[in-house]
Scaffold this motif. Structure first.
Motif, PDB file in Angstrom:
ATOM      1  N   ASP A 127       0.851  -1.183   0.000  1.00 58.44           N
ATOM      2  CA  ASP A 127       0.000   0.000   0.000  1.00 58.44           C
ATOM      3  C   ASP A 127       0.891   1.239   0.000  1.00 58.44           C
ATOM      4  O   ASP A 127       2.117   1.142  -0.087  1.00 58.44           O
ATOM      5  CB  ASP A 127      -0.964  -0.020   1.188  1.00 58.44           C
ATOM      6  N   ASP A 128       0.269   2.398   0.082  1.00 59.30           N
ATOM      7  CA  ASP A 128       1.026   3.656   0.023  1.00 59.30           C
ATOM      8  C   ASP A 128       2.045   3.767   1.152  1.00 59.30           C
ATOM      9  O   ASP A 128       3.125   4.315   0.964  1.00 59.30           O
ATOM     10  CB  ASP A 128       0.073   4.855   0.067  1.00 59.30           C
ATOM     11  N   HIS A 129       1.712   3.246   2.326  1.00 57.15           N
ATOM     12  CA  HIS A 129       2.624   3.311   3.468  1.00 57.15           C
ATOM     13  C   HIS A 129       3.904   2.524   3.175  1.00 57.15           C
ATOM     14  O   HIS A 129       5.005   2.977   3.483  1.00 57.15           O
ATOM     15  CB  HIS A 129       1.937   2.781   4.720  1.00 57.15           C
ATOM     16  N   ASP A 130       3.755   1.350   2.575  1.00 61.90           N
ATOM     17  CA  ASP A 130       4.925   0.537   2.239  1.00 61.90           C
ATOM     18  C   ASP A 130       5.820   1.246   1.226  1.00 61.90           C
ATOM     19  O   ASP A 130       7.038   1.227   1.340  1.00 61.90           O
ATOM     20  CB  ASP A 130       4.501  -0.823   1.690  1.00 61.90           C
TER      21      ASP A 130
END
Length: 59
Positions: A24-27
């Motif tokens: 996801d964007d966090h990764d």
């Protein structure tokens, strides 16, 4: 036949649960941060080498 299909679907769902989830964007943000730190560290090393090039031994 229906029972075999149900078992196959259940098996597919169980296997899918074992696979790591999509990023996801966090990764992606964490990976970008690590890349930035790596580039920054490399630049610091190069700058120190250029500043102190007269102290470096030459072959």
């Amino acid at each position: 036949m229906k029972r075999a299909a149900a078992v196959l679907v259940l098996l597919a769902l169980l296997v899918a649960g074992c696979v790591s989830p999509a990023w996801d964007d966090h990764d992606y943000a964490l990976k970008a941060e690590q890349s930035d730190e790596s580039v920054s560290s490399t630049l610091r090393i190069v700058r120190l080498a250029v500043q102190n090039s007269h102290k470096l031994t030459r072959p």
